[in-house]
Design a protein around this motif. Structure first.
Motif, PDB file in Angstrom:
ATOM      1  N   ILE A   7       0.530  -1.018   0.009  1.00 37.39           N
ATOM      2  CA  ILE A   7       0.227  -0.142  -0.134  1.00 37.39           C
ATOM      3  C   ILE A   7       0.996   1.346   0.206  1.00 37.39           C
ATOM      4  O   ILE A   7       1.687   1.349   0.815  1.00 37.39           O
ATOM      5  CB  ILE A   7      -0.884  -0.257   1.083  1.00 37.39           C
ATOM      6  N   GLU A   8       0.629   2.164  -0.991  1.00 39.53           N
ATOM      7  CA  GLU A   8       1.409   3.642  -0.751  1.00 39.53           C
ATOM      8  C   GLU A   8       0.478   4.476  -0.170  1.00 39.53           C
ATOM      9  O   GLU A   8      -0.739   4.479  -0.142  1.00 39.53           O
ATOM     10  CB  GLU A   8       1.494   3.962  -2.289  1.00 39.53           C
ATOM     11  N   ASN A  53      -6.937   8.081  -2.493  1.00 36.85           N
ATOM     12  CA  ASN A  53      -6.589   7.657  -3.340  1.00 36.85           C
ATOM     13  C   ASN A  53      -7.881   6.663  -4.258  1.00 36.85           C
ATOM     14  O   ASN A  53      -7.701   5.865  -5.137  1.00 36.85           O
ATOM     15  CB  ASN A  53      -5.034   7.761  -4.250  1.00 36.85           C
ATOM     16  N   CYS A  63      -5.602   3.671  -2.225  1.00 36.10           N
ATOM     17  CA  CYS A  63      -4.679   3.140  -1.954  1.00 36.10           C
ATOM     18  C   CYS A  63      -4.452   1.657  -1.006  1.00 36.10           C
ATOM     19  O   CYS A  63      -4.715   0.510  -1.453  1.00 36.10           O
ATOM     20  CB  CYS A  63      -2.841   3.370  -2.147  1.00 36.10           C
ATOM     21  N   GLN A 105      -7.850  -0.074  -1.837  1.00 36.25           N
ATOM     22  CA  GLN A 105      -7.987  -1.529  -2.535  1.00 36.25           C
ATOM     23  C   GLN A 105      -6.824  -2.821  -2.351  1.00 36.25           C
ATOM     24  O   GLN A 105      -6.713  -3.311  -2.231  1.00 36.25           O
ATOM     25  CB  GLN A 105      -7.358  -0.461  -3.762  1.00 36.25           C
TER      26      GLN A 105
END
Ligand code: 5GP
Length: 194
Positions: A97-98, A130, A132, A135
């Motif tokens: 994960i960023e 965003n 991330c 996800q």
């Protein structure tokens, strides 16, 4: 959710780089009565879902998820860990994960002991930017062959792409406040009508 929007208006501070600071009630000091109301609201919105587990990610999701569980029959809360080394203990599901706020890429893990095909999971987190983080959590649930019943987010930043990405997957995403930007004339935060 009006009380959350009011609280963001009262105590939220928008920082350069589209970061909304809400340390006063969510990310540092925690307002438990507010978390309790949030839990009540998600329980209403996900009333028809057979949720038996809550998944979140350290650190800020943990406090929220713990209180939210009280409204879902005290189901277990599992938090994904940001692994500091590849020296991982035991059998784990793993993804990357960023981080939006720290601009770093983390390995994120959940033990195979705590999530599996029998689980109907509600994912909870503080912010959606965003997408991330979400996800990554979705990938972990899918790796485990568990079912994603829905996602509850406290504050979605509607001017970033995460909400659109997640909704396009057909997952029920319930954000309790969606910030659409700043009203230039008044300097106040604009919320999406829900
Ligand atoms: P994403 O992965 O959707 O880009 O970002 C989600 C994560 O970044 C959240 O778990 C949250 O910790 C952090 N985050 C993203 N945007 C903000 C923000 O505006 N304020 C705060 N306090 N955290 C944020």
């Amino acid at each position: 959710m009006k009380i959350l929007e009011d609280r963001i208006r009262q105590d939220g501070v928008l920082k350069p780089g589209n970061v909304l600071k809400v340390d006063n009630f969510l990310n540092h000091q925690m307002d438990i009565a507010l978390f309790d109301e949030m839990g009540k609201e998600w329980a209403r919105r996900f009333a028809d879902k057979p949720i038996n587990k809550i998944l979140t990610i350290e650190a800020s999701g943990i406090g929220i998820a713990a209180i939210v569980s009280r409204h879902f029959g005290n189901v277990p809360v599992v938090f994904a860990k940001k692994a500091k080394s590849i020296n991982l203990e035991g059998d784990v599901y793993k993804t990357k994960i960023e981080s939006f706020t720290h601009k770093k890429v983390y390995d994120v893990i959940v033990s195979k002991k705590y999530i599996g095909p029998e689980d109907h999971v509600l994912i909870i987190d503080d912010f959606l930017a965003n997408g991330c983080a979400l996800q990554g959590l979705i990938e972990l649930v899918q790796e485990a062959n568990a079912t994603i019943e829905g996602i509850g987010i406290a504050i979605e930043k509607g001017f970033q792409q995460g909400g659109e990405i997640i909704r396009s997957k057909g997952i029920q995403l319930e954000s309790l406040a969606i910030v659409d930007g700043i009203d230039d004339a008044s300097g106040t935060i604009k919320f999406r009508e829900q």
